[in-house]
Each structure stands twice: as structure tokens, then as C-alpha cells.
Design an enzyme around this catalytic site. Structure first.
Site, PDB file in Angstrom:
ATOM      1  N   LYS A  53       4.176   5.044  -1.966  1.00 49.23           N
ATOM      2  CA  LYS A  53       4.120   6.428  -2.460  1.00 49.23           C
ATOM      3  C   LYS A  53       5.465   7.111  -2.289  1.00 49.23           C
ATOM      4  O   LYS A  53       5.833   8.018  -3.051  1.00 49.23           O
ATOM      5  CB  LYS A  53       3.038   7.207  -1.706  1.00 49.23           C
ATOM      6  CG  LYS A  53       1.627   6.793  -2.132  1.00 49.23           C
ATOM      7  CD  LYS A  53       0.550   7.408  -1.257  1.00 49.23           C
ATOM      8  CE  LYS A  53      -0.811   6.835  -1.652  1.00 49.23           C
ATOM      9  NZ  LYS A  53      -1.799   6.936  -0.560  1.00 49.23           N
ATOM     10  N   GLY A 108       0.796  -1.217   0.000  1.00 50.88           N
ATOM     11  CA  GLY A 108       0.000   0.000   0.000  1.00 50.88           C
ATOM     12  C   GLY A 108       0.830   1.270   0.000  1.00 50.88           C
ATOM     13  O   GLY A 108       1.892   1.343  -0.624  1.00 50.88           O
ATOM     14  N   SER A 109       0.355   2.237   0.779  1.00 52.20           N
ATOM     15  CA  SER A 109       0.809   3.621   0.625  1.00 52.20           C
ATOM     16  C   SER A 109       2.286   3.861   0.879  1.00 52.20           C
ATOM     17  O   SER A 109       2.802   4.907   0.477  1.00 52.20           O
ATOM     18  CB  SER A 109       0.002   4.511   1.564  1.00 52.20           C
ATOM     19  OG  SER A 109      -1.360   4.408   1.230  1.00 52.20           O
ATOM     20  N   VAL A 110       2.992   2.928   1.585  1.00 52.99           N
ATOM     21  CA  VAL A 110       4.427   3.172   1.765  1.00 52.99           C
ATOM     22  C   VAL A 110       5.101   3.295   0.411  1.00 52.99           C
ATOM     23  O   VAL A 110       6.138   3.960   0.290  1.00 52.99           O
ATOM     24  CB  VAL A 110       5.115   2.081   2.605  1.00 52.99           C
ATOM     25  CG1 VAL A 110       4.684   2.152   4.047  1.00 52.99           C
ATOM     26  CG2 VAL A 110       4.853   0.702   2.028  1.00 52.99           C
TER      27      VAL A 110
END
Lengths: 374, 567
Positions: free
Chosen positions: B276, B272-274
Site C-alpha cells: 500500500k 500484502g499490505s506493505v
């Protein structure tokens, strides 16, 4: 040795003062070393056969008195008695040998054993010393009386024996029978050309066996080119000698007996090399050499051609067997199923050897008063 | 005819011939026996066996017990060693009374199965194992029974004094000392017969802290599992690696597959967002974006049959930094599109995220990503979906972000000072410094607030992903991750915390997102490990953390000062 007076005229007294005591002593040492080596080498073999650890040792110790009594009893006989008995017993054992082919039990693809009255016998072991005496008789008889067809008898007998033994098949015995027979013919004055011719025929026979008998082919191939097949046993055997070094690892401390199936018989010399070391192994070789050469010397000192030929034949058989066994173990020749006299485990071999040595001792006894040719 | 064959004319002449020929024969025998003797001397003295390997040296009666090197942590603490243990075997044929022997044995070794023991002792085989690895007390007790035919063999037994603590890294070996998992398996060859201990990069103190904190958080949030990593950003050394549930390597037979599964090196997850972080760093590095770039996150992106939405929609135009602060999927997707698929793929590859890691464990997971890298994939991978990697991948890539831009392959072995460190430059130091600032912002002023460890200047990023179970994203089954680095001004360590299926609790207001579940672990682990590793709290020297971050080299520092002032 002073237990018996020179004047002692008893059976034993006379025996003691006429028998070749040097050979007796050498034989006694040999038997003693044999007991130690069988005790060391056979327990792992017994374990592999799911037998009690000391099964082979006990059997050996049970048979030894029989062997000793045989040696003593036979050595009491005169050359004349030996000649007559040997020819008769030869006939009987020959019948057994033929029977072996017909009703013998097959072990590892060879019919060598016959069961009689609860005992298993290997008649081919017994035929060897008897045949040596028979050949000596036939050859000496022909020289004494040129009309006697001794050469023919000896040749035909050898032919028959060889055909039976090869049918078993047992090439080792065939080799020993032929070699002893050749030695006796050579001694009896066979012309040099014929000696060479017969040796050539023998070599031809081995070459023929190589091409016609698969197990011979494989053994010789493996000897000539170790990479061509399984040389596991012989490699282990050689390592045993290297591991033993000069002084050996000590009785019972060897490893080779744990891996070799015939550590107590065909490969017992390797156990000796590993556990007792090179010095004792050399001593063993010296003992065998001593017995053979001592026997030859006694034969030379005799004046009776039959005694000379028979004695030489018996000691030659003893020596050739020892040489084949030791040379196989040391990878100097292809492996042959051959026992080391008085050292290897094996009832038939032990008793047959006792018979042979008994006869040899009888023939080499001093016979004061007897003066050569009649 | 006769005369032709036998040369002798009379018996006397024949005897003379025989005598002469006996000498020849005797000489030949003597020569043969001499040849045997020569061969014997050759073998025993000169030839140490020209025909292959030797049996054991003649001075060693038994083959030496096979040694196996110890395994120690970076400070020499024992993780695996050997103990001599007696193993009990029987020679059934020597046992006089089998029924009595079974009864006596069970009185001292009650764990044995009476039926099995009786069957073994009644068997016809000459050797049966009864029990391996007896304690000295059990050995004494069995000896005291005085039953003939029961014998012992001393064996080397592998022992793991720290039990489950580093079980997944150290692994375990079987009863015959063959490594079956972890380093025991990976270094099986090197360990066998060696005496010098094998030093791992682990610091067992940090390992203990990490395990305790992850376990506590699993308990608190009712997760089914979790894990954590501590990685030295300058060497790639794994200082701690925890995967829960774990197992006792001293009793490998009693463990389940789930326990033995190393979630950190073997498990691949959509994190997920890590991810980004990598999207933003690559955008800065390639010039696809600057700090001032703006992205319209007013509406969800509809592409093909997918809709890309934000977790907490801001529904407005976001700046580059706000994309990270609010963890906007829409923004990250747009940045990824600006980078372009091939470039994105190239950078992810340089970060080691598309191939197995080099970590020296047999349990290494291979990343999963689409074989055909379409626009939709570029977008989702931009915010960490549609790509699955192991946490070890993540740690090594985050270390690259913060250490000045160099990728160091992760290693489980202690780095020796003289040894070169494999290095691959991925980002410039300017990008790396910018990323430190952005990560610090997430903790100081974003979704990662609970990761703050006072004085240690934590930077990081949350990642909350719905687990993809059998091809479907299950709402409510989450995998939460926090990737942190500290101290962010000059990062020394990356710390990763991961929870598998945490559940919301009243204290988290029902939330189970990474900011609530994984971030607090980071805070507690860093607070406890930093003093051990000699990292001084920054507050003693610098008035405010923000001023510390605002070094002249920090092209982004002014932003943080601004934001802090605004708060």
C-alpha cells in the site's frame, strides 16, 4: 690402460690393443647416461602399465650384461668371420621376420614381435645391422669379381625386406634400411645420376606412403600443420626442452615423463633435455656424432672394400637412427617409432645395436700386417 | 650392366672413390648433428616454447596450491578464509598388511567405515583417498601409526569462522574450492587465485543482532522460518541479510534444501499490505490523490468473482491517510484504480519490483505478477496481492520511498567512497517526505506500534498475507512482514522482518498478524543496531518525536501533530 702390456698376447690383450678404444669409451658413456635416463623416465610409464616402479630399469640392467658380452664377443671376430656369420644369421633372422608376419603378435595395429622360448623379439631390429653387412659383402664381391651378381642380390634383398617391413607395417625400419642401403651404394661408387635417381625414388616412396597409408598421412599432416590433429605428445616434448633450459631440472625432477606414453623409449631424449638440460643433451648429440664420424674415419683408413662398406653401413645405421629419434623429438620431422641407440629402453633394440656395434668394432680393429687388396 | 651401375673399375679405384665419398657422407652426418644441436639450443635458450602453454616454471617443483581470496564483512571481519589441511591417501600396493592397516586406521579415525576402507586398500588402483581435511592432531596420529603407503597431501580447505551467521550470503564451496552457493559461487572467478580479500556490504554485528532477534521471534511464534534485511537507503548496500532456518557452510553436505534456501533474495512472496505504501506514493506523485482525498469503504468491492474486504472493516468513508492507518484494502484498491493500471505498472517497474534484483547473489528470485494487467489485478496489487517479490525487492523499493525518491540497486558488496552509486529517480522529494510522515504515522498511531524503538523514530508498514499454497489462499498460514525505515526524519536504514507461518500465542491474544509478530523484531533490532552504527537517539535533542517530524519541509507534518494532540 696399462693393465695390459703391449706384449700381452692373450685374446683380451690383443683385443684391447687393436680395438678402437675411443669408440669404446664413447659407448660406455652412452650406456651410463642410458641407465640414468631409463631410471628417471620409466617409473611413471611402469606405473601406467601397473608394473612395479623399477620394472623397466631392472629389465634394462638384466639385458645390459648380455649386450656388453655380445659387443665384446662379436668384436673378437675377424672381418672374414663377420662376413660369414652375418650372412648366415641374416638368413635365420629373415626367416623369423617372415614368421613374424604369419604368427607375430599384434601391438598397436602392427605385427612386429615374435615370441620365441619365452622371449619377445623384434626381428626387424636385428635385420638392420645384418643387412648392412650383407649389402657390403654383395657390393664388394661384385667389384672384386665383376661376374658376381652383387648388385642384383643387394637390390632383391632390399626389395624383399622392404615388402615384409611395410606389411608389418613399420615405415621407420623401412626408411632406415633404405637409407643405409643407399649410403652403401653411394660409397661403392654408384654413379651420381643413379644416386639422385634413387633418392628421388625414396622421396617418391614417402609421398606414395603419404597417399596410401592413413597413419602416415595423419602423422605427416600433423607435422606440416600442427592444428590439423593431435600434436599433444610433440608439444609436451618441446616444452620439456624449454623447461630444462641449460642445466635441466635435475634427474628425476622432470614432468614430461608423466604425460608421454613412450617417455622411456621414443621420447627419452625429451626426458634428457628436461632433467639434464641442454648442455648434457648437446653432449649426447656430440657422443653420437663422435661415434659415427670416428667410425667413418676408421673406414676411410682401411684398405678392404668390404670392411669399408660394412663399417660405414653399420655406423650409418647407428647415426641415422639417432638422428631420426632426436629430430622427431625436436619436431624437425614427423614422429617415427625409433629408439635412441643405447639410451632408449627396449630389449631387441639394445641387443641388435650391441650386435651392430660389436660387428663395427670387429671391423675397425687394427689388423697389422694386412695390406689391402689381395 | 654392372659397370654402368658401379663406376669403380678395380678394387683399388673403388676404395679411393669410397674414401672420398665417406668424407662427403661424414660431412652430411656432421651437418645433421649440428642441425640437431642448433635446434636444441634454440628450444632451451631462445624459444620458451612457441607451441602453447608452458609447464610449471622450472623452479617450482609442484604446481602452487590454488589460492582463494578471503571474504570479509564491511569492517574486515573474516567470513571465509583458507586453512591448510592434510588429506590422507593410500598407495595400496605399498601397504604390507591391509587388515592390520585398516584396524590401526580405525583406531585413530573411528569415523571411517571399516568395510569401505578395506575395500579401498584392497583395490588394484595405485591411489585412493581415505579422508580429506584432517586436523593436525589426526595427522599426527596417522603418522604415528607408521604404516607405509599412507601419505598426505596438503590442501587448502575453505573455512567459515562465523559458521551459519552469514551462510546464505557467503555461500559455500566444494572440497576442490569451487563456489557452489552465495558469493562463493557468484564471485568464484574473482576469488580464484586472488589474494586481496573480497569485502561485502554486510556488517557482521548487525547481522548477528538481526539473526538473534528473528530466531527468537520464530521460536516465540512457532513459525517455520523467517528472515530479515537491513539496507543502507543511500547506497543500496545490504548491511544484514538473514534467512532462517540456516546452515553451517563448513558442513554443506549435512544441510537440507530448506536450510540452504535464501528466503530474502530467492524466495518470492505476496507481501500484502506493505505494498500500500507504493500505491499511496504513486498516487501522490501522479496527482491521482492528495492528502485530502476520501474513499468510501462502507461496502466490500465486488469485481468479477472476487470480493475485496477489509481486515478490520471501518465501514465508513476513509481519508487518504486513514486508508494506510487502518490498512484498508478497499481504500487501497480504489486509489490504485484512480492511478490506473498502466501507470501503476510503470511505477512498480521503476521501483524494480517487476524484474529480478541486481543483487550479486546467484540465488535471485524473479517476481511473479499477472501477464495481463486487468482491473482486478490493479486493485489487488494495490494492496499487495497478486504480485510476489523477494524481500530484497521490498527493501530496495522502501528505501526509494524514504531516501528522497531515488532507486539504488541493492548490492552485497561494500560501497567504496569514490565509486558512483547507480541511481534512478522514481519519486520527488516531496512525495518521499510525505511517505516518511505516513510511515511514521503507522508506527506512532497505527498497526505498527510495536515497531517503535524509543528515540529512533521508526516509520514503517505491516504486511500480513495468507500464503498461497498450491493456488489456494490458506486461512491461518500467514506470512507476516514489517518494512521499516529509521530515523524517519532523515532515514539511514531500511529494516525488514519477515516470519513464515507464525502462530498466535496467548501473549498476542491469539493474533499472528505482522503488527504482533514482525513489528517487535523491528523495535528490538533497531534499538540494538542504532547505537552500533552511531545513530543518536533523537529524544536527547528534541522534546517530542512529533515535533521532530513536523519540519517545515514536511507537507504532512501538521497532520501528525494534529493527530497526536487528539490522542
Amino acid at each position: 690402460m696399462s693393465a695390459f702390456s703391449r706384449a700381452d698376447n692373450s685374446v683380451f690383450g690383443r683385443w684391447w690393443w687393436t680395438v678402437d678404444r675411443w669408440t669404446l669409451v664413447a659407448l660406455a658413456i652412452l650406456i651410463g647416461i642410458g641407465i640414468i635416463l631409463i631410471a628417471a623416465a620409466s617409473p611413471p610409464v611402469a606405473a601406467r602399465h601397473n608394473l612395479a616402479d623399477f620394472y623397466f630399469v631392472k629389465r634394462h640392467l638384466h639385458l645390459l650384461p648380455v649386450a656388453l658380452v655380445s659387443i665384446f664377443g662379436i668384436s673378437l671376430m675377424t672381418p672374414q668371420q663377420i662376413k660369414r656369420c652375418a650372412v648366415l644369421v641374416f638368413g635365420a633372422v629373415f626367416v623369423l621376420l617372415v614368421l613374424t608376419l604369419l604368427i607375430g603378435s599384434e601391438i598397436n595395429g602392427a605385427k612386429r614381435w615374435i615370441y620365441i622360448a619365452g622371449f619377445s623379439l623384434q626381428p626387424s631390429e636385428f635385420i638392420k645391422p645384418l643387412f648392412a653387412v650383407v649389402t657390403a659383402w654383395a657390393l664388394s664381391e661384385q667389384i672384386r669379381d665383376p661376374k658376381f651378381p652383387g648388385v642384383k642380390i643387394a637390390a632383391i634383398t632390399l626389395g624383399m625386406l622392404l615388402s615384409i617391413v611395410i606389411l608389418q607395417p613399420d615405415l621407420g625400419q623401412a626408411f632406415v634400411l633404405t637409407a643405409v642401403w643407399l649410403v652403401q651404394f653411394f660409397l661403392a661408387g654408384l654413379s651420381v645420376y643413379l644416386v639422385l635417381g634413387l633418392v628421388g625414388a625414396g622421396v617418391g616412396g614417402i609421398v606414395g606412403a603419404y597417399f596410401t597409408m592413413p597413419h602416415v598421412t595423419s602423422r605427416i599432416d600433423r607435422f606440416l600443420d600442427p592444428s590439423s590433429g593431435d600434436t599433444y605428445q610433440i608439444r609436451r616434448s618441446l616444452e620439456a626442452f624449454s623447461n630444462g633450459g641449460l642445466a635441466g631440472r635435475g634427474p628425476g625432477e622432470g614432468q614430461v615423463k608423466n604425460v608421454l606414453p613412450d617417455a622411456h623409449s621414443d621420447f627419452i631424449f625429451a626426458v634428457a633435455g628436461e632433467e639434464l638440460g641442454m648442455i648434457v643433451a648437446l653432449g649426447l648429440v656430440a657422443l653420437f656424432a663422435f661415434i659415427v664420424l670416428r667410425g667413418f674415419t676408421r673406414a676411410m683408413q682401411d684398405h678392404n672394400l668390404f670392411v669399408m662398406l660394412a663399417t660405414a653401413g653399420l655406423f650409418a645405421q647407428f647415426g641415422i637412427q639417432a638422428l631420426i629419434n632426436m629430430a622427431s623429438t625436436l619436431n624437425m620431422m614427423p614422429t617415427k617409432g625409433m629408439t635412441l641407440p643405447f639410451i632408449s629402453y627396449g630389449g631387441s633394440s639394445l641387443l641388435a645395436m650391441a650386435m651392430g656395434l660389436g660387428m663395427a668394432l670387429a671391423l675397425t680393429r687394427r689388423r697389422p700386417g694386412e695390406r689391402s687388396i689381395s | 650392366m654392372t659397370v654402368k651401375i658401379l663406376a669403380g673399375k678395380s678394387e683399388r679405384v673403388a676404395a679411393e672413390t669410397a674414401r672420398l665419398r665417406l668424407m662427403i657422407g661424414g660431412a652430411m652426418f656432421a651437418a645433421a648433428f649440428l642441425a640437431i644441436s642448433a635446434r636444441l639450443v634454440d628450444l632451451a635458450v631462445f624459444n620458451q616454447g612457441a607451441t602453447g602453454p608452458q609447464l610449471a616454471s622450472r623452479f617450482v617443483v609442484d604446481p602452487a596450491p590454488m589460492g582463494r581470496a578471503d571474504i570479509v564483512d564491511r569492517n574486515g571481519v573474516l567470513l571465509a578464509t583458507n586453512l591448510e589441511a592434510a588429506s590422507l591417501f593410500a598407495k595400496p600396493h605399498l601397504i604390507p598388511d591391509i587388515a592390520q592397516a585398516v584396524e590401526a586406521l580405525l583406531s585413530v579415525l573411528p569415523e571411517l567405515d571399516p568395510i569401505e576402507v578395506a575395500a579401498k586398500l584392497s583395490s588394484s588402483s595405485r591411489f585412493v583417498w581415505l579422508k580429506r581435511g584432517l586436523t593436525p592432531d589426526q595427522l599426527y596420529q596417522v603418522n604415528r601409526l607408521g604404516i607405509p603407503g599412507l601419505e598426505f597431501e596438503t590442501e587448502q580447505r575453505r573455512v567459515y569462522p562465523n559458521g551459519a551467521l552469514a551462510a546464505h550470503v557467503v555461500g559455500f564451496s566444494d572440497i576442490d574450492n569451487n563456489g557452489l552457493a552465495g558469493i562463493e559461487q557468484a564471485a568464484n572467478q574473482n576469488l580464484t587465485g586472488e589474494t586481496e580479500a573480497l569485502a561485502l556490504s554486510l556488517d557482521i554485528r548487525v547481522q548477528q543482532i538481526l539473526r538473534e532477534e528473528i530466531a527468537a521471534q520464530i521460536e516465540t511464534f512457532g513459525a517455520i522460518g523467517g528472515g530479515g534485511l537491513v539496507l543502507d537507503v543511500h547506497t543500496g548496500e545490504v548491511v544484514a541479510m538473514v534467512s532462517l532456518p540456516d546452515f553451517d557452510p563448513n558442513q554443506p553436505a549435512l544441510t537440507t534444501e530448506d536450510q540452504r534456501f535464501n528466503r530474502m533474495s530467492y524466495g518470492v512472496y505476496e507481501l500484502g499490505s506493505v505494498f500500500k505504501l507504493f500505491t499511496l506514493a504513486t498516487a501522490l506523485e501522479t496527482g491521482a490523490a492528495t492528502m485530502d482525498s476520501q474513499y468510501d469503504a462502507t461496502h466490500p468491492i465486488r469485481i468479477a468473482r472476487f470480493t475485496i474486504n477489509d481486515y478490520k472493516p471501518q465501514a465508513r468513508v476513509l481519508t487518504f491517510t486513514e486508508v494506510l492507518r487502518h490498512s484498508s484494502n478497499i481504500g487501497a484498491a480504489k486509489i490504485a484504480m484512480d492511478i490506473g493500471g498502466p501507470t501503476q505498472q510503470q511505477y512498480l517497474g521503476d521501483l524494480g519490483l517487476l524484474t529480478r534484483t541486481d543483487i550479486e547473489l546467484p540465488e535471485r528470485g524473479a517476481p511473479l505478477y499477472p501477464s495481463e494487467w486487468r482491473d482486478i489485478n490493479t486493485m489487488t496489487i494495490g494492496f499487495g496481492h497478486g504480485i510476489a517479490v523477494t524481500p530484497v525487492h521490498l527493501a530496495a523499493a522502501v528505501a526509494t520511498l524514504v531516501n528522497g525518491g531515488d532507486y539504488h540497486p541493492p548490492t552485497i558488496y561494500r560501497h567504496e567512497d569514490a565509486a558512483p552509486i547507480p541511481t534512478r529517480q522514481v519519486y520527488s522529494s516531496a512525495t518521499s517526505i510525505a511517505m516518511r510522515g505516513l510511515m511514521r504515522m503507522v508506527v506512532a498511531d497505527g498497526t505498527g506500534g510495536k515497531a517503535e524503538a524509543p528515540g529512533y523514530l521508526v516509520g514503517g508498514k505491516t504486511g500480513t498475507a495468507e500464503k498461497n499454497i498450491n493456488g489456494r489462499y490458506e486461512r491461518g498460514t500467514l506470512l507476516t512482514t514489517f518494512a521499516a525505515a529509521f530515523p524517519i526524519t532523515d532515514p539511514k536504514y531500511v529494516v525488514i522482518a519477515m516470519l513464515d507461518e507464525p502462530h498466535g500465542i496467548p501473549e498476542s491474544y491469539g493474533y499472528a498478524t505482522a503488527g504482533w509478530t514482525a513489528a517487535p523484531v523491528i523495535s528490538r533490532v533497531i534499538s540494538r543496531m542504532a547505537p552500533l552504527l552511531g545513530i543518536l537517539p533523537a529524544d536527547q535533542f528534541v522534546p517530542t518525536t512529533d515535533q521532530l517530524v513536523a519540519t517545515p519541509a514536511n507537507i504532512f507534518g501538521s497532520y501528525i501533530v494534529q493527530q497526536s494532540a487528539a490522542n
